[in-house]
Write a protein that holds these residues in place. Sequence first.
Motif, mmCIF file in Angstrom:
data_model
loop_
_atom_site.group_PDB
_atom_site.id
_atom_site.type_symbol
_atom_site.label_atom_id
_atom_site.label_comp_id
_atom_site.label_asym_id
_atom_site.label_seq_id
_atom_site.Cartn_x
_atom_site.Cartn_y
_atom_site.Cartn_z
ATOM 1 N N THR A 327 11.161 -44.792 -13.796
ATOM 2 C CA THR A 327 10.606 -45.741 -14.766
ATOM 3 C C THR A 327 10.841 -47.173 -14.312
ATOM 4 O OG1 THR A 327 11.005 -44.171 -16.561
ATOM 5 C CG2 THR A 327 10.679 -46.474 -17.180
ATOM 6 N N LEU A 328 12.056 -47.438 -13.813
ATOM 7 C CA LEU A 328 12.356 -48.788 -13.340
ATOM 8 C C LEU A 328 11.480 -49.175 -12.152
ATOM 9 C CD1 LEU A 328 16.264 -48.711 -13.544
ATOM 10 C CD2 LEU A 328 14.722 -49.944 -15.058
ATOM 11 N N SER A 330 8.580 -48.036 -11.565
ATOM 12 C CA SER A 330 7.181 -48.138 -11.980
ATOM 13 C C SER A 330 6.907 -49.375 -12.830
ATOM 14 C CB SER A 330 6.785 -46.888 -12.769
ATOM 15 O OG SER A 330 7.513 -46.811 -13.991
ATOM 16 N N MET A 331 7.914 -50.241 -13.000
ATOM 17 C CA MET A 331 7.707 -51.488 -13.732
ATOM 18 C C MET A 331 6.620 -52.321 -13.068
ATOM 19 S SD MET A 331 11.478 -52.958 -14.668
ATOM 20 C CE MET A 331 12.382 -52.418 -16.119
ATOM 21 N N TYR A 335 7.907 -57.914 -13.191
ATOM 22 C CA TYR A 335 9.264 -57.580 -13.631
ATOM 23 C C TYR A 335 10.184 -57.413 -12.432
ATOM 24 C CZ TYR A 335 7.964 -56.711 -18.532
ATOM 25 O OH TYR A 335 7.554 -56.840 -19.825
ATOM 26 N N ARG A 336 9.699 -56.725 -11.388
ATOM 27 C CA ARG A 336 10.528 -56.496 -10.208
ATOM 28 C C ARG A 336 10.841 -57.809 -9.494
ATOM 29 N NH1 ARG A 336 6.921 -52.098 -9.500
ATOM 30 N NH2 ARG A 336 5.918 -53.120 -7.733
ATOM 31 N N CYS A 339 13.565 -59.541 -11.317
ATOM 32 C CA CYS A 339 14.873 -58.926 -11.027
ATOM 33 C C CYS A 339 15.414 -59.385 -9.668
ATOM 34 C CB CYS A 339 14.750 -57.404 -11.053
ATOM 35 S SG CYS A 339 14.579 -56.697 -12.712
ATOM 36 N N TYR A 467 6.961 -61.916 -21.341
ATOM 37 C CA TYR A 467 6.208 -60.767 -20.834
ATOM 38 C C TYR A 467 5.916 -59.770 -21.957
ATOM 39 C CZ TYR A 467 7.571 -62.340 -16.104
ATOM 40 O OH TYR A 467 7.763 -63.059 -14.958
ATOM 41 N N HIS A 468 6.919 -59.480 -22.781
ATOM 42 C CA HIS A 468 6.711 -58.527 -23.875
ATOM 43 C C HIS A 468 5.749 -59.086 -24.911
ATOM 44 C CE1 HIS A 468 9.376 -55.015 -23.368
ATOM 45 N NE2 HIS A 468 10.024 -55.809 -22.539
ATOM 46 N N ARG A 487 7.914 -48.730 -22.631
ATOM 47 C CA ARG A 487 9.156 -49.284 -22.134
ATOM 48 C C ARG A 487 9.673 -50.327 -23.111
ATOM 49 N NH1 ARG A 487 7.166 -51.531 -18.491
ATOM 50 N NH2 ARG A 487 7.592 -53.681 -19.038
ATOM 51 N N ASP A 492 14.522 -53.267 -20.177
ATOM 52 C CA ASP A 492 14.198 -54.434 -19.351
ATOM 53 C C ASP A 492 15.389 -55.383 -19.261
ATOM 54 O OD1 ASP A 492 11.694 -53.520 -18.799
ATOM 55 O OD2 ASP A 492 10.697 -54.652 -20.382
ATOM 56 N N ALA A 495 17.806 -53.782 -16.924
ATOM 57 C CA ALA A 495 17.425 -53.928 -15.519
ATOM 58 C C ALA A 495 17.860 -55.293 -14.975
ATOM 59 C CB ALA A 495 15.917 -53.755 -15.371
#
Length: 546
Positions: A327-328, A330-331, A335-336, A339, A467-468, A487, A492, A495
């Motif tokens: 899941t992480l 597939s963000m 988002y990646r 991070c 983002y949300h 998600r 998030d 992460a």
Amino acid sequence: MTLTKESFHGALPPASEVTKADMASTREKEEALLQSVTTSGAVVPRKRAVGRLVMHSMAMFGREFCYAVEAAFVTPVLLSVGLPKNLYSLVWLISPILGFVLQPVVGSASDHCTCSWGRRRPYILGLGIIMLLGMALYLNGDVMISAFIGERDNRRTWAIVITMLGVVLFDFAADFIDGPIKAYLFDVCSHQDKEKGLHYHALFTGLGGALGYLTGAMDWGQTVLGYSLASEFQVIFFFAALVFLVCLTVHLRSIPEVPLRYKNEETKILLEVTESYKYSTIEEEIKNGYLKSTCTEIKAAAKPGKCAVMSHTEDQRRMTLKSLLKTLLSMPSHYRYLCVSHLFGWMAFLSNMLFFTDFMGQVVYQGSPYAPHNSTLYLTYKTGVEVGCWGLCINAISSSVYSYLQKILLPYIGLKGLYFIGYLLFGLGTGLIGLFPNVYSTLALCSLFGVMSSTLYTVPFHLIAEYHREEESLKLQDGEQAAEHGRGKGIDCAALTCMVQLAQIILGVGLGLLVSVAGSAVTVISASTVALIGCCFVAFCVRYVE
């Protein structure tokens, strides 16, 4: 989809039944359920008072106070119990490794928690208790073991084990608790209040750190408490535990949460409309008593008091660590990238902070920690370490001041400007300290550490909220419910927090070797280099919502 008066009445009990509603329900849950509803069907938390946001931020004050106490005393404690040098890296690596592996699991679990008290607060309370337990063990472990074990060698061995366990537990819980606190803020606040809340978090983080460093700098051995208790460490534990308990209690009572099951049921009742008539305001229905009666029925159906981590349906979708990692991965890419930028920031910040007092003692004051304890070199080194603690106090105070300035600068330079400036000033400041190690210029440049600290605690989480918000708006435009995205905010935030542990792991493995080869000066140069690389990444790779 339009909310009509007729459909609203059809979904709610008759007016005659309102007087029979359960009037003994708690004020907290009624306040949590009486949220405003937009015409698009999204349940929006109402505006929160400044006092409530300040109460919510007290958890960060208490957490940072305890962090500062640990930074000041954990090394003397470990040395006093006789911990071998080859176990130092083990102490600092166990906690971030555990955090990096388990943080997403806790974030996902809190997203699906159906406790009647809320989704985030049970986890915050549990982690707070673990923090207190860890602090009690590493500050009082030697005294506790001495009371039970008389034989010297066994006592030393068990004192080392208990102290190491306390440090690991404290770091583990203190790192973990940040994610649920941020997710709690995002759950219960509107978008504008999220911005205010993050700024208050940064403000009280700096104040807590400053007070913690000042508490550690005082000589408690000559006070009444110092004479009453067995050691100075116990006096520090008394103050730290008291401050943290008060702050945690205030935080948990700050803003009521909507329990997950209540939230789903309320959304279902308010949004299941099949006819399209004129819109009737929710305030009229509240005045008529319908919503209050419905909330009572929802609470009765949800069986308050039973704290189930996941409902029966959600239990079938329980994530294993393997599927959670998928899941992480597939963000969405933005988002990646966020991070990764957060990882660069924490690598730079921790590279400087973990060795800063040693840098002051060895490089700025030209002392030596390896010289005999009665020698001039060692006393000079000790003076440098004490001055370094005052530099960290300046960092904490400047973090609080800059968190206030962020609110003024945000409308003019935006999140991108704040993010870029934070990394740039920190990179330039640490570079100048490494190139020109002078006492007064170094202390002055410590204020730039606070700029970076405030940036790391606010801007990335602010971007997560943006983002949300964007995702929920797009889903509403497509006719979907905003609460249905797969998600949650918890995972998030988890992460992002994982990047702190990953930075600690990388530094624990690599930076210690560099310091042993090149000396403490390499830490500030490394911090400057990584911060400037992160500055470029923030400018060109991170996505900002217009």
